[in-house]
Design a protein around this motif. Structure first.
Motif, PDB file in Angstrom:
ATOM      1  N   LYS A  93       0.909  -1.344  -0.142  1.00 44.34           N
ATOM      2  CA  LYS A  93      -0.038  -0.083  -0.175  1.00 44.34           C
ATOM      3  C   LYS A  93       1.035   1.276  -0.064  1.00 44.34           C
ATOM      4  CE  LYS A  93      -4.585  -1.066   0.131  1.00 44.34           C
ATOM      5  NZ  LYS A  93      -5.330  -0.289  -0.847  1.00 44.34           N
ATOM      6  N   ILE A  94       2.129   1.041   0.372  1.00 47.85           N
ATOM      7  CA  ILE A  94       2.936   2.117   0.399  1.00 47.85           C
ATOM      8  C   ILE A  94       2.965   2.988  -0.886  1.00 47.85           C
ATOM      9  CG2 ILE A  94       5.319   1.101   0.310  1.00 47.85           C
ATOM     10  CD1 ILE A  94       6.309   3.175   2.416  1.00 47.85           C
ATOM     11  N   GLU A  95       3.073   1.980  -1.996  1.00 49.47           N
ATOM     12  CA  GLU A  95       3.132   2.547  -3.323  1.00 49.47           C
ATOM     13  C   GLU A  95       2.182   3.542  -3.864  1.00 49.47           C
ATOM     14  OE1 GLU A  95       3.597  -0.364  -6.384  1.00 49.47           O
ATOM     15  OE2 GLU A  95       4.955  -1.976  -5.328  1.00 49.47           O
ATOM     16  N   SER A  96       0.684   3.200  -3.138  1.00 47.32           N
ATOM     17  CA  SER A  96      -0.062   3.899  -3.480  1.00 47.32           C
ATOM     18  C   SER A  96      -0.029   5.465  -2.676  1.00 47.32           C
ATOM     19  CB  SER A  96      -1.466   3.514  -2.839  1.00 47.32           C
ATOM     20  OG  SER A  96      -1.777   2.406  -4.084  1.00 47.32           O
ATOM     21  N   LEU A  97       0.570   5.171  -1.482  1.00 40.62           N
ATOM     22  CA  LEU A  97       0.916   6.327  -0.713  1.00 40.62           C
ATOM     23  C   LEU A  97       1.959   7.316  -1.442  1.00 40.62           C
ATOM     24  CD1 LEU A  97       0.138   7.950   1.983  1.00 40.62           C
ATOM     25  CD2 LEU A  97       2.014   6.670   3.078  1.00 40.62           C
TER      26      LEU A  97
END
Length: 326
Positions: A93-97
């Protein structure tokens, strides 16, 4: 799916593991970082020597791209970490962040270009002339356009193969730098060819391109925020998933499909319906085949959750009960 179809699906998605995706993502970002360092030095140096404030500002824009490169590399490293007790679905999810973060950086870059362009137009209207630059500034601006557009095309192609919004956002950061250089080259070229009074073309082009950059930035922020909120995959991908599932041998029907993005990976949850007379082992074999088909198509790091249900002809069952007086 047949063996040929499976091979075709795999060829559409050559990066099958998280490690493959991480290596490819870091590689393309490091290449972009090296190009940005080189262009920053050349633009600022040529801008000072050639008397082009616009080219110096463009060099600072290239410098801002370096910040997004660092954010992307950090995020790729973190997202590649495996699942742990506190992150059962990994760290993707850090990619989306990171996409949201880089999107805001893109928004800031567009706002800066808009501010500088509008300021130059205002000063020109007030009678303050725009300095005529030297040819070296024009040549460097052209080189910048070519380098950054090639870098955009390369990064964009890798982003599509990785299905990574974060890499795609960084690709657009490269293209905004190319757009910025287009405005600089136009202003410098027109001023050199037609005289100082036409140097107004530079800030006008900058303002037009700034609005386009702002549009792209808002779109990126919206899409990445949607992913953080677990929005489903596109209707086209959902339809493709349904087709893959029902084409698997032994699957008689399906329902309750739920999908979402986990960074560059996908999470797929569904119920499949099989012959109620099958043994547990036979039903489990069908389940494994469905999972294999989905991972062959969308990558080995795809999260697949399958619930098996018996397929019942409810209409025939009701008629049977009625005829038997039940």
């Amino acid at each position: 799916m047949t063996e040929t179809e499976n091979q075709k699906a795999v060829s559409q998605n050559p990066f099958q593991t998280a490690a493959d995706k991480s290596k490819a993502g870091v590689r393309v970002t490091v290449i972009g970082m090296l190009v940005n360092i080189l262009l920053t030095i050349i633009k600022i140096g040529a801008g000072i020597l050639g008397g082009s404030a616009a080219l110096v500002a463009d060099g600072v824009h290239s410098l801002s791209d370096l910040l997004s490169d660092f954010v992307v590399i950090f995020s790729i490293r973190v997202s590649a970490k495996p699942e742990d007790e506190s992150h059962n679905f990994g760290h993707k999810k850090i990619e989306s962040l990171a996409s949201v973060t880089v999107g805001f950086m893109l928004l800031l870059a567009g706002a800066m270009i808009l501010y500088e362009g509008a300021g130059s137009i205002y000063e020109f209207i007030q009678g303050i002339p725009i300095e005529k630059p030297a040819m070296i500034a024009f040549y460097v601006a052209i080189i910048s356009i070519l380098c950054k557009e090639l870098l955009y095309q390369y990064t964009h192609r890798i982003a599509k193969k990785l299905d990574s919004d974060m890499i795609e956002v960084n690709a657009w950061h490269h293209r905004t730098d190319a757009f910025s250089s287009v405005g600089v080259a136009a202003g410098i070229g027109v001023a050199i060819l037609l005289g100082d009074q036409w140097a107004i073309i530079d800030p006008i082009m900058a303002v037009i391109l700034a609005f386009y950059i702002l549009y792209i930035a808002v779109k990126i922020i919206y899409n990445s925020t949607n992913d953080l909120m677990d929005a489903s995959l596109s209707p086209e991908i959902n339809d493709e998933i349904k087709t893959i599932i029902v084409d698997c041998a032994g699957v008689l029907n399906m329902h309750s499909l739920k999908t979402r993005k986990l960074g560059s990976s996908k999470a797929i949850d569904m119920h499949i319906m099989v012959d109620p007379d099958l043994t547990v082992n036979e039903a489990a074999a069908i389940q494994k085949e469905v999972e294999k088909c989905l991972k062959d198509r969308f990558g080995a790091d795809t999260y697949v959750i399958i619930k098996i249900e018996p397929f019942l002809d409810r209409k025939a069952d009701r008629e049977k009960h009625i005829s038997e007086g039940l």
